[in-house]
Enzyme design. Structure first.
Site, PDB file in Angstrom:
ATOM      1  N   LYS A   1     -77.886  12.763 -71.273  1.00  0.00           N
ATOM      2  CA  LYS A   1     -77.409  11.631 -70.470  1.00  0.00           C
ATOM      3  C   LYS A   1     -76.641  12.177 -69.268  1.00  0.00           C
ATOM      4  O   LYS A   1     -75.553  12.728 -69.421  1.00  0.00           O
ATOM      5  CB  LYS A   1     -76.466  10.725 -71.270  1.00  0.00           C
ATOM      6  CG  LYS A   1     -76.104   9.467 -70.465  1.00  0.00           C
ATOM      7  CD  LYS A   1     -74.787   8.858 -70.876  1.00  0.00           C
ATOM      8  CE  LYS A   1     -73.637   9.267 -70.007  1.00  0.00           C
ATOM      9  NZ  LYS A   1     -73.674   8.842 -68.606  1.00  0.00           N
TER      10      LYS A   1
ATOM     11  N   GLY B   1     -67.037  17.114 -69.069  1.00  0.00           N
ATOM     12  CA  GLY B   1     -66.388  15.989 -68.396  1.00  0.00           C
ATOM     13  C   GLY B   1     -64.880  16.105 -68.520  1.00  0.00           C
ATOM     14  O   GLY B   1     -64.347  17.190 -68.748  1.00  0.00           O
TER      15      GLY B   1
ATOM     16  N   THR C   1     -62.135  11.730 -71.947  1.00  0.00           N
ATOM     17  CA  THR C   1     -63.454  11.392 -72.493  1.00  0.00           C
ATOM     18  C   THR C   1     -63.828  12.391 -73.587  1.00  0.00           C
ATOM     19  O   THR C   1     -64.389  12.016 -74.621  1.00  0.00           O
ATOM     20  CB  THR C   1     -64.536  11.404 -71.386  1.00  0.00           C
ATOM     21  OG1 THR C   1     -63.993  10.890 -70.187  1.00  0.00           O
ATOM     22  CG2 THR C   1     -65.745  10.603 -71.787  1.00  0.00           C
TER      23      THR C   1
ATOM     24  N   GLU D   1     -66.751  21.162 -72.555  1.00  0.00           N
ATOM     25  CA  GLU D   1     -66.352  21.842 -71.309  1.00  0.00           C
ATOM     26  C   GLU D   1     -65.547  20.811 -70.520  1.00  0.00           C
ATOM     27  O   GLU D   1     -66.119  19.887 -69.945  1.00  0.00           O
ATOM     28  CB  GLU D   1     -67.580  22.273 -70.496  1.00  0.00           C
ATOM     29  CG  GLU D   1     -68.455  23.305 -71.175  1.00  0.00           C
ATOM     30  CD  GLU D   1     -67.812  24.674 -71.271  1.00  0.00           C
ATOM     31  OE1 GLU D   1     -66.864  24.937 -70.510  1.00  0.00           O
ATOM     32  OE2 GLU D   1     -68.241  25.468 -72.114  1.00  0.00           O
TER      33      GLU D   1
ATOM     34  N   CYS E   1     -64.424  21.709 -61.479  1.00  0.00           N
ATOM     35  CA  CYS E   1     -63.531  21.881 -62.638  1.00  0.00           C
ATOM     36  C   CYS E   1     -62.699  23.155 -62.495  1.00  0.00           C
ATOM     37  O   CYS E   1     -61.570  23.221 -62.960  1.00  0.00           O
ATOM     38  CB  CYS E   1     -64.332  21.912 -63.930  1.00  0.00           C
ATOM     39  SG  CYS E   1     -65.628  23.144 -63.922  1.00  0.00           S
TER      40      CYS E   1
HETATM   41  P1  NDP Z   1     -65.986  11.843 -67.310  1.00  0.00           P
HETATM   42  O1  NDP Z   1     -65.298  12.396 -68.486  1.00  0.00           O
HETATM   43  O2  NDP Z   1     -65.547  10.540 -66.778  1.00  0.00           O
HETATM   44  O3  NDP Z   1     -67.560  11.673 -67.600  1.00  0.00           O
HETATM   45  C1  NDP Z   1     -68.365  12.750 -68.027  1.00  0.00           C
HETATM   46  C2  NDP Z   1     -69.595  12.184 -68.706  1.00  0.00           C
HETATM   47  O4  NDP Z   1     -69.175  11.515 -69.900  1.00  0.00           O
HETATM   48  C3  NDP Z   1     -70.347  11.154 -67.878  1.00  0.00           C
HETATM   49  O5  NDP Z   1     -71.727  11.294 -68.106  1.00  0.00           O
HETATM   50  C4  NDP Z   1     -69.821   9.844 -68.464  1.00  0.00           C
HETATM   51  O6  NDP Z   1     -70.696   8.767 -68.289  1.00  0.00           O
HETATM   52  C5  NDP Z   1     -69.717  10.211 -69.928  1.00  0.00           C
HETATM   53  N1  NDP Z   1     -68.857   9.329 -70.713  1.00  0.00           N
HETATM   54  C6  NDP Z   1     -67.918   8.435 -70.291  1.00  0.00           C
HETATM   55  N2  NDP Z   1     -67.348   7.800 -71.339  1.00  0.00           N
HETATM   56  C7  NDP Z   1     -67.938   8.282 -72.452  1.00  0.00           C
HETATM   57  C8  NDP Z   1     -67.793   8.019 -73.855  1.00  0.00           C
HETATM   58  N3  NDP Z   1     -66.926   7.140 -74.319  1.00  0.00           N
HETATM   59  N4  NDP Z   1     -68.556   8.731 -74.718  1.00  0.00           N
HETATM   60  C9  NDP Z   1     -69.426   9.659 -74.278  1.00  0.00           C
HETATM   61  N5  NDP Z   1     -69.630   9.930 -72.963  1.00  0.00           N
HETATM   62  C10 NDP Z   1     -68.891   9.264 -72.069  1.00  0.00           C
HETATM   63  O7  NDP Z   1     -65.949  12.971 -66.209  1.00  0.00           O
HETATM   64  P2  NDP Z   1     -66.476  12.893 -64.719  1.00  0.00           P
HETATM   65  O8  NDP Z   1     -67.922  12.522 -64.697  1.00  0.00           O
HETATM   66  O9  NDP Z   1     -65.497  12.091 -63.938  1.00  0.00           O
HETATM   67  O10 NDP Z   1     -66.410  14.446 -64.326  1.00  0.00           O
HETATM   68  C11 NDP Z   1     -65.265  15.055 -63.910  1.00  0.00           C
HETATM   69  C12 NDP Z   1     -64.607  15.841 -65.027  1.00  0.00           C
HETATM   70  O11 NDP Z   1     -65.518  16.802 -65.552  1.00  0.00           O
HETATM   71  C13 NDP Z   1     -63.413  16.630 -64.536  1.00  0.00           C
HETATM   72  O12 NDP Z   1     -62.347  16.522 -65.441  1.00  0.00           O
HETATM   73  C14 NDP Z   1     -63.946  18.071 -64.514  1.00  0.00           C
HETATM   74  O13 NDP Z   1     -62.937  19.037 -64.607  1.00  0.00           O
HETATM   75  C15 NDP Z   1     -64.865  18.071 -65.676  1.00  0.00           C
HETATM   76  N6  NDP Z   1     -65.832  19.165 -65.558  1.00  0.00           N
HETATM   77  C16 NDP Z   1     -65.679  20.278 -66.362  1.00  0.00           C
HETATM   78  C17 NDP Z   1     -66.525  21.374 -66.213  1.00  0.00           C
HETATM   79  C18 NDP Z   1     -66.389  22.602 -67.064  1.00  0.00           C
HETATM   80  O14 NDP Z   1     -67.278  23.457 -66.999  1.00  0.00           O
HETATM   81  N7  NDP Z   1     -65.338  22.763 -67.852  1.00  0.00           N
HETATM   82  C19 NDP Z   1     -67.586  21.366 -65.192  1.00  0.00           C
HETATM   83  C20 NDP Z   1     -67.661  20.151 -64.428  1.00  0.00           C
HETATM   84  C21 NDP Z   1     -66.792  19.098 -64.607  1.00  0.00           C
HETATM   85  P3  NDP Z   1     -70.627   7.805 -66.993  1.00  0.00           P
HETATM   86  O15 NDP Z   1     -69.649   8.377 -66.038  1.00  0.00           O
HETATM   87  O16 NDP Z   1     -72.001   7.824 -66.516  1.00  0.00           O
HETATM   88  O17 NDP Z   1     -70.208   6.474 -67.505  1.00  0.00           O
END
Ligand code: NDP
Length: 492
Positions: free
Chosen positions: A175, A228, A232, A250, A284
Site C-alpha cells: 500500500k 512512516g 502511525t 522504519e 527521514c
Molecule cells: P505516515 O505515518 O503518516 O504514513 C505512512 C504510511 O502509513 C502511509 O502509507 C499511510 O497511509 C499509512 N498509514 C496511516 N495510518 C495508518 C494506520 N492506522 N495503519 C497502517 N498504515 C497507516 O507518514 P508519512 O506518509 O507522513 O511519511 C513521513 C514519515 O515517514 C516521517 O516521519 C518520516 O521520517 C518517515 N520516514 C521514515 C523513513 C525511514 O527510512 N526510517 C523513510 C521515509 C520516511 P496514507 O497516508 O495513505 O493514509
C-alpha cells in the site's frame, strides 16, 4: 482521465466501492491522475490472493537463481523507463527531476543488488554435539508480506521492500501513500512485464486508516514492513500483535549533525545544506539538527544564512530550481506551525520562516528554507521531526557535550560528525546512538549497507544482507541418521 487501478490476484481492478481519488501536483495543485481508492475489503482480497499464491508454492519453490533473474529483469525495466519514472515521481512529489533521476538510479541498484543475493543463500551446517546426526540451518521465505510506504520517497521506499521480499521468495501486498501512488503503480506494471507470476505482487491503493489498518491486523499476513511516522508505527505495531506478525518499522528521525571547529569550513557549510534541503527537507534522515562548536558558531551561521537566502524555489521541471514545494497544503500548515512553536519557545529566526512572496509560486505548497538559531535541547522544535526545510542550530563547547546533545533524543535514525581529527571522529561515531553515522558526509545510503533506526526510529533493517534476512525465517533441520530406541518411558 483513465482511472488507474489496483493489482489483485493478477487482475487490474477498480475499488470494490468504485470510489476514486484525484492525485494533485504540489507545484500548482493541478489534477494529474485519478486512481482507484481501495478499502479494507480490497485489502482482504489482495491478502487472500497473496496467501493462495504463497501456499501454492510456485514462487517460493522457484529456484532462487531463477527468482534472481526476474528481479534483475525488473531492474533493467526500471533503467529502460528511468526518464518516465523520474518525471512521474517529480510530478507527484514536487521534487526536482534531477533528484528523481538519482532516486531511479538508486532504485535500479537495489533490484540489482537483491537479484545478486537471491542465489547466494548458503544456509549453514552446524557441528552437532550429538553423534550420527546432521544439523543444518536454512533460510526460508516468511510468507505473505504486507508493505506500507510513505509519500516522501515513494518508489525508493517501495524498492527497499519489494526487491528483498521477492528475492527471498515471499508474496506481498503493498500500500503506497494515498497521495503519491503513481510510480508504485508503474513499477507493479513493470514487475508484471518482467514475468512475476499472478498473485505474487498485489497492490492496493487507498488510505492508511482503512487499507493500512487491515494489512496490519489481518491474521493471514505473516510479516508487516512499515515506513512512516512514529505515531502511525505504534498503531501498526499494536495491530500486528493480532497474530504476532513479524514486524519491521522504519520510522522518523531528528538527525544531529555535529560540526567541530576543525572541520573543513566551506565543505561543512555546503554539506549542512545538502543534509537538509533535498526534497524540501522531507527526508527521514535530514540533518535538521545542527550542533555547532561555539568558537565557529556565529561565522558558521552567517555563512549558512547567506547561502540559504540564495536557494531557488520553483517547479521541479525547471532546470534552475534547487528546491520544490512541500507535498500538500496540510503538510505546509504543519511545517509553518512547527516553526511558530520554535519561535514561541525562544528560538530566533535567522532566515526564512514563511511562505515565499513570488507570485509564480502562489499555487504551490512552498515554504521558505529556514534557519532557527539560539535553539536548546529542551525545545519541542529540537526534539521533534519538522519534516520540512527547517534547520535548528544549537551550540556546544566540548566533545562530551556535543555527544550528549546528539544523543538526547527519542530518535536514533542517523547523525553526522564533521572534523579533521580522525580519532575524535571515531570516538564520536562510536558513542552516537544511531543506526547510521556519517563522518565528514551526510545522507549517504546505498544498497549494500543496512539502514535502520535505534530507539524509536524503528525496528529491524532495510538494505544490505540484513534487509534480505528480514524477509526470511530461520529453520534448524536436525537429522538423526542412526535412530535407536531410548527406552526411557514405559519400559517395565
Ligand atoms: P505516515 O505515518 O503518516 O504514513 C505512512 C504510511 O502509513 C502511509 O502509507 C499511510 O497511509 C499509512 N498509514 C496511516 N495510518 C495508518 C494506520 N492506522 N495503519 C497502517 N498504515 C497507516 O507518514 P508519512 O506518509 O507522513 O511519511 C513521513 C514519515 O515517514 C516521517 O516521519 C518520516 O521520517 C518517515 N520516514 C521514515 C523513513 C525511514 O527510512 N526510517 C523513510 C521515509 C520516511 P496514507 O497516508 O495513505 O493514509
Amino acid at each position: 482521465m483513465n482511472i488507474q487501478k489496483q493489482l489483485i490476484g493478477g487482475k487490474w481492478v477498480l475499488s470494490s466501492s468504485n470510489e476514486t481519488r484525484e492525485i494533485i501536483n504540489p507545484f500548482n495543485q493541478e489534477i494529474i491522475a485519478e486512481v482507484a481508492e481501495g478499502n479494507a475489503e480490497d485489502a482482504k482480497q489482495a491478502i487472500q490472493a497473496a496467501r493462495e499464491a504463497f501456499d501454492k508454492g510456485e514462487w517460493s519453490r522457484t529456484l532462487a537463481t531463477e527468482r534472481g533473474k526476474l528481479v534483475r529483469k525488473i531492474a533493467s525495466l526500471i533503467e529502460r523507463d528511468k526518464e518516465e519514472l523520474a518525471r512521474l515521481e517529480s510530478l507527484d512529489t514536487g521534487k526536482t527531476v534531477d533528484e528523481s533521476r538519482d532516486d531511479m538510479d538508486g532504485i535500479a541498484d537495489v533490484f540489482h543488488y537483491y537479484a545478486d543475493l537471491a542465489g547466494k543463500n548458503k544456509g549453514e551446517m552446524i557441528d552437532s554435539p550429538i553423534p550420527n546426526t546432521i544439523s543444518k540451518i536454512v533460510r526460508e521465505p516468511v510468507g505473505v508480506c504486507a508493505q506500507i510506504t510513505p509519500w516522501n520517497y515513494p518508489l525508493l521506499q517501495a524498492s527497499w521492500k519489494l526487491a528483498p521480499a521477492l528475492a527471498a521468495g515471499n508474496t506481498l501486498v503493498m500500500k503506497p501513500s494515498e497521495i503519491t501512488p503513481l510510480t508504485t503503480i508503474k513499477v507493479f506494471e513493470l514487475m508484471e512485464e518482467a514475468g512475476i507470476p499472478a498473485g505474487v505482487t498485489n497492490l492496493v491503493l487507498g488510505a492508511g486508516s482503512s487499507v493500512g489498518d487491515e494489512l496490519s491486523k489481518n491474521t493471514a499476513v505473516d510479516l508487516i514492513s512499515f515506513t512512516g511516522g512514529i505515531e502511525t508505527g505504534k498503531k501498526v505495531m499494536q495491530a500486528a500483535s493480532s497474530n504476532v506478525k513479524k514486524l519491521a518499522l522504519e520510522l522518523g528521525g531528528k538527525n544531529p549533525n555535529i560540526i567541530f571547529a576543525d572541520a573543513d569550513f566551506e565543505t561543512a557549510v555546503d554539506q549542512a545544506m545538502n543534509g537538509v534541503f533535498f526534497h524540501a527537507g522531507q527526508i527521514c534522515s535530514a540533518g535538521a539538527r545542527l550542533i555547532v562548536e561555539e568558537s565557529i558558531h556565529d561565522k558558521f551561521v552567517d555563512a549558512l544564512v547567506k547561502r540559504v537566502r540564495n536557494i531557488k524555489l520553483g517547479s521541479g521541471f525547471d532546470q534552475n530550481t534547487e528546491m520544490g514545494p512541500l507535498i500538500s497544503a496540510e503538510h505546509l500548515e504543519k511545517v509553518a506551525n512547527y516553526v511558530e512553536t520554535g519561535l514561541k519557545e525562544g528560538a530566533k529566526l535567522a532566515v526564512g520562516g514563511g511562505k515565499p512572496e513570488d507570485a509564480a509560486l502562489k499555487d504551490g505548497f512552498f515554504y521558505l528554507p529556514t534557519v532557527l538559531v539560539d535553539c536548546t535541547t529542551d525545545m519541542d522544535v529540537v526534539q521533534h521531526e519538522g519534516f520540512g526545510p527547517v534547520i535548528t542550530v544549537e551550540k556546544f563547547s566540548t566533545e562530551e557535550k556535543a555527544i550528549h546533545l546528539a544523543n538526547d533524543s527519542v530518535y536514533g535514525l542517523s547523525g553526522g560528525v564533521w572534523t579533521e581529527d580522525i580519532a575524535k571522529a571515531e570516538r564520536c561515531a562510536a558513542q552516537m546512538r544511531m543506526g547510521t553515522v556519517w563522518i565528514n558526509d551526510f545522507n549517504v545510503f546505498f544498497a549494500q549497507a543496512p539502514w535502520g533506526g535505534y530507539k524509536q526510529s524503528g525496528i529491524g533493517h532495510e538494505l544490505g544482507t540484513k534487509g534480505l534476512e528480514e524477509y526470511t525465517e530461520t529453520k534448524h533441520i536436525y537429522h538423526n541418521i542412526d535412530p535407536q530406541p531410548m527406552n526411557w518411558f514405559g519400559k517395565n
